[in-house]
Design an enzyme around this catalytic site. Structure first.
Site, short mmCIF file in Angstrom:
data_model
loop_
_atom_site.label_atom_id
_atom_site.label_comp_id
_atom_site.label_asym_id
_atom_site.label_seq_id
_atom_site.Cartn_x
_atom_site.Cartn_y
_atom_site.Cartn_z
CD1 TRP A 51 -8.77 16.49 17.60
CD2 TRP A 51 -9.38 14.63 16.50
NE1 TRP A 51 -7.82 15.53 17.85
CE2 TRP A 51 -8.17 14.38 17.20
CE3 TRP A 51 -9.94 13.60 15.76
CZ2 TRP A 51 -7.52 13.15 17.15
CZ3 TRP A 51 -9.30 12.37 15.72
CH2 TRP A 51 -8.09 12.16 16.41
CB THR A 111 -0.97 -0.01 1.20
OG1 THR A 111 -1.66 1.23 1.25
CG2 THR A 111 -0.25 -0.23 2.52
CD GLU A 146 -3.03 -0.62 5.43
OE1 GLU A 146 -4.00 -0.50 4.64
OE2 GLU A 146 -2.13 0.23 5.52
P1 ADP Z 1 -7.38 1.08 -1.27
O1 ADP Z 1 -5.98 0.66 -1.64
O2 ADP Z 1 -8.41 0.03 -1.30
O3 ADP Z 1 -7.81 2.42 -1.86
P2 ADP Z 1 -5.96 2.14 0.63
O4 ADP Z 1 -5.45 1.26 1.70
O5 ADP Z 1 -5.06 2.63 -0.42
O6 ADP Z 1 -7.16 1.34 0.13
O7 ADP Z 1 -6.67 3.40 1.16
C1 ADP Z 1 -7.59 3.27 2.18
C2 ADP Z 1 -8.15 4.61 2.52
O8 ADP Z 1 -8.98 5.08 1.45
C3 ADP Z 1 -9.04 4.57 3.72
O9 ADP Z 1 -8.32 4.62 4.92
C4 ADP Z 1 -9.91 5.79 3.48
O10 ADP Z 1 -9.26 6.97 3.92
C5 ADP Z 1 -10.05 5.84 1.99
N1 ADP Z 1 -11.33 5.24 1.61
C6 ADP Z 1 -11.56 4.00 1.16
N2 ADP Z 1 -12.88 3.82 0.91
C7 ADP Z 1 -13.50 4.98 1.22
C8 ADP Z 1 -14.86 5.44 1.20
N3 ADP Z 1 -15.87 4.68 0.79
N4 ADP Z 1 -15.10 6.70 1.61
C9 ADP Z 1 -14.11 7.51 2.02
N5 ADP Z 1 -12.83 7.15 2.07
C10 ADP Z 1 -12.51 5.90 1.68
#
Ligand code: ADP
Length: 544
Positions: free
Chosen positions: A446, A185, A330
Site C-alpha cells: 500500500w 451517516t 458508528e
Molecule cells: P463524523 O460524522 O463524526 O465526521 P463520520 O462518520 O462522518 O464522522 O466520518 C468519520 C471519518 O472522518 C473517519 O473515518 C475519518 O476518516 C474522518 N475523521 C474523523 N476524525 C478525524 C481526524 N481527527 N483526523 C482525520 N480524519 C478524521
C-alpha cells in the site's frame, strides 16, 4: 460463577435526573433561534424534559417510535434528547444540510412519527412535506408569539404543547439495551446508513470520554459544543456534560467566528468542541479583531484531521490547548484523543505538536487493530500501516435495517471496518495514513495517497496536489499525481519527480504527473477524490 451485584440498567434518564439532583443550579445557556440568550438550570431542564415526556405520550408516541429533530444546539433540543430516549422512544437527529433526496430518504427509512423542527427549517419541511407520507405531525420549537404561518399539517407549538403537563414524570425502567437514538451517516455514494445507539452504549460512551486522562471535565468546566446535536449527538457533550455538572453553552444558529468568540468570553467557556472549519473561522476573527480568549482552555478538534498550523496557533498565540479527536458516527463517535502526556511535556514545542498531529490514543472501551490486505494483524510499531478495525460496547454491531451495508462492514471476528488506513505506535498513538478507498494498492503493497500529497505540496511551486490510483497491468495500481502549479510557475514533471525522490521511497514515486488549473472540491472545501477518479477513468500511464 456470576457476581452478586444488582442488575440495574444504565439509562439516559438517569443522567438528567442526576444532574438535577446534584447540580440543580448549574446553568444551561442557549443562543436561541428567536434571537435572545436563554438561560436556565439543570433543575429546569429536568422539569421541562418530564413535561415533554408527558406531551409525547399525549401525541401518541410509544416505545420504539422514532421522533425526528431538525434543530440547532439549544436547550429545547436537549430536552428532546432526554424526553424521547427516557420514555423509550428513539431520538432521530437529522442533518438539515444534506441534499433533499437524502433528507427525505432518512425520514422515510426511519419511519419517523413526529418531526420537531426549529423555525429556521420550517420552509425546508414545507417544501418536502408531501414526500413524507408516514409523518403524523410537526412540532415547531418555539412559543406562541413566534409561531409562523405554516402549511405544515397537524402542527403544534412546542411551548404550548408542554406547558400544561406536570413537572413530575416516572421514567420507565427500560432494558439498557433499548434503542435510544438514531443518526444517519452519509457516505460519498449511496443512501445514508442508520446508526442506532442504545441507552447502554450512550452511557458507557460518556464514561469512556470522561475517563480520558488529562481531559479534566468537571463542575468548573463550561462546555460549548459547536459540533451540531444533529451530528452524532454533538459527540456526546449533552450527555457527559450533565453527568459531571458542567455548564453547557449552546450556540444555536450562530456559528460564525465573531458570535462564537463573544459567547465564549461572555459565558466563561473553558472547553469547546468542533470541526476544523469552525475553528478556522474563529481564529480568523480573533486575529483580525485582535481579541483574546478570556477563559477558554481547550478545544477538541475532530471530524477531519486537525491542521498543524491550527494546533500551533491555538497554543502559541492564544495559550489554548488544541486536542485532536478521531471517531465516527458508528463509534458514538469518539475513538481516540491525542493529548500530550505528562512525561512528554518537557519536550520541545515542535515535538509536542508532532504528537498532537497524530489522531491519538484509544479511549477506554475502544479496541483497535490494523490488518493487511488478507486481514492478518500488523504490528503496532509506528511503521506498518493497514486498514483500521475497531470493537467495543459503544461501536455499532450493524446498521439499522440495512443488510447490504452490514455484509461489508465487519470482519469474520465481528470487528468493524473503519475504512481508515492507519499506523499505531508502541505507545498506542494512532495516525491516519489514508482512507481504504484512496490508498494505492501497488503489487499487494500500500502507498498512502495522503503522504504523497503532503510531500508534493512541500514543493514551493505546487499549490495543491491529489494522488489517485491509476490501473497498471503489472502492479494493479500505481500512483498518479494531479497537481495545480503556483501562479507563474512552469515546474514540470521531471522537476516534481526529482523533488519527490528526496522525500519518499523510490517505489512510491508517481508513475505520472498531470498539471491542472484546479482540483474538484466539495461545498465544505474537501478534495473530491471520487470525482477526480471519475475524470481520470481509463487514464493510461506511460509505464503501463
Ligand atoms: P463524523 O460524522 O463524526 O465526521 P463520520 O462518520 O462522518 O464522522 O466520518 C468519520 C471519518 O472522518 C473517519 O473515518 C475519518 O476518516 C474522518 N475523521 C474523523 N476524525 C478525524 C481526524 N481527527 N483526523 C482525520 N480524519 C478524521
Amino acid at each position: 460463577m456470576r457476581g452478586l451485584m444488582m442488575d440495574r440498567p444504565l439509562l439516559i434518564s438517569q443522567i438528567i435526573e442526576y444532574a438535577a439532583s446534584n447540580f440543580p443550579d448549574q446553568e444551561v445557556v442557549s443562543q436561541t433561534v428567536e434571537g435572545e440568550l436563554h438561560r436556565y438550570t439543570y433543575r429546569d431542564a429536568a422539569r421541562r424534559s418530564r413535561q415533554l415526556a408527558h406531551a409525547l405520550g399525549q401525541l401518541g408516541v410509544q416505545r420504539s417510535d422514532r421522533v425526528a429533530t431538525v434543530a440547532w444546539n439549544t436547550y429545547r433540543h436537549l430536552e428532546l434528547y432526554y424526553a424521547t430516549s427516557g420514555t423509550g422512544a428513539i431520538c432521530h437527529t437529522i442533518n438539515p444540510r444534506l441534499p433533499a433526496d437524502q433528507f427525505i430518504y432518512m425520514i422515510n427509512h426511519a419511519q419517523d412519527k413526529y418531526i420537531f423542527v426549529d423555525l429556521t427549517f420550517v420552509p425546508l419541511l414545507e417544501k418536502l412535506k408531501d414526500q413524507l407520507p408516514g409523518v403524523a405531525g410537526f412540532v415547531i420549537l418555539t412559543d406562541r408569539a413566534h409561531m409562523p404561518e405554516t402549511q405544515l399539517p397537524n402542527v403544534h407549538c412546542y411551548e404550548e404543547l408542554i406547558a400544561e403537563h406536570p413537572t413530575e414524570f416516572h421514567w420507565p425502567d427500560l432494558d439498557e439495551t433499548t434503542a435510544s437514538s438514531l443518526c444517519y451517516t452519509s457516505g460519498t455514494t449511496g443512501n445514508p446508513k442508520g446508526v442506532l445507539y442504545s441507552h447502554r452504549s450512550t452511557v458507557l460512551h460518556s464514561f469512556f470520554v470522561l475517563s480520558v486522562p488529562g481531559l479534566g471535565m468537571d463542575e468548573e468546566s463550561a462546555m460549548l459544543p459547536v459540533v451540531p446535536m444533529f451530528h452524532v449527538n454533538a459527540w456526546g457533550v449533552p450527555y457527559f456534560g450533565p453527568m459531571v455538572g458542567a455548564k453547557l453553552v449552546f450556540p444555536g444558529p450562530r456559528l460564525d467566528g465573531e458570535s462564537l468568540a463573544n459567547l465564549m468570553n461572555q459565558e466563561g467557556v473553558t472547553d469547546a468542541w468542533g470541526v476544523p472549519t469552525v475553528w478556522l473561522g474563529l481564529l480568523k476573527h480573533m486575529r483580525s479583531a485582535g481579541e483574546r480568549f478570556r477563559t477558554l482552555k481547550q478545544v477538541l478538534i475532530g471530524g477531519s484531521a486537525a491542521p498543524r498550523a491550527m494546533l500551533q496557533e491555538f497554543k502559541e498565540r492564544f495559550d489554548v490547548e488544541g486536542l485532536q479527536g478521531w471517531g465516527m458516527t458508528e463509534m458514538s463517535p469518539i475513538g481516540t484523543v491525542s493529548l500530550v502526556r505528562p512525561k512528554d511535556r518537557d519536550r520541545p514545542a515542535s515535538e509536542q505538536l508532532d504528537i498532537k498531529c497524530k489522531q491519538g490514543r484509544a479511549v477506554f472501551g475502544v479496541d483497535m487493530k490494523i490488518v493487511d490486505d488478507q486481514g492478518n494483524p500488523l504490528p503496532h510499531d509506528g511503521e506498518a500501516f493497514g486498514e483500521l478495525l475497531v470493537r467495543g460496547p459503544a461501536i455499532l454491531s450493524g446498521y439499522y435495517e440495512n443488510p447490504e451495508a452490514n455484509a461489508k462492514a465487519f470482519d469474520a471476528e465481528g470487528w468493524f471496518r473503519t475504512g481508515d488506513v492507519s499506523r499505531i505506535d508502541r505507545e498506542g498513538y494512532m495516525e491516519i495514513v489514508d482512507r481504504t478507498k484512496d490508498v494505492i494498492k501497488s503489487g499487494g503493497e500500500w502507498i498512502s495517497s495522503i503522504d504523497l500529497e503532503n510531500a508534493a505540496v512541500g514543493h514551493p511551486e505546487i499549490a495543491e496536489a491529489a494522488v489517485i490510483a491509476a490501473a497498471h497491468p503489472k502492479w494493479d495500481e500505481r500512483p498518479l499525481l494531479v497537481c495545480v502549479r503556483e501562479s507563474g510557475s512552469s515546474v514540470d514533471k521531471d522537476g516534481v519527480l526529482a523533488y519527490l525522490s528526496d522525500h519518499v521511497a523510490k517505489w512510491w514515486l508517481p508513475d505520472d504527473v498531470v498539471f491542472v488549473e484546479e482540483l474538484p472540491h466539495s461545498a465544505t472545501g474537501k478534495l473530491q477524490k471520487a470525482k477526480l477518479r471519475e475524470e481520470f477513468k481509463g487514464y493510461t500511464l506511460p509505464t503501463a
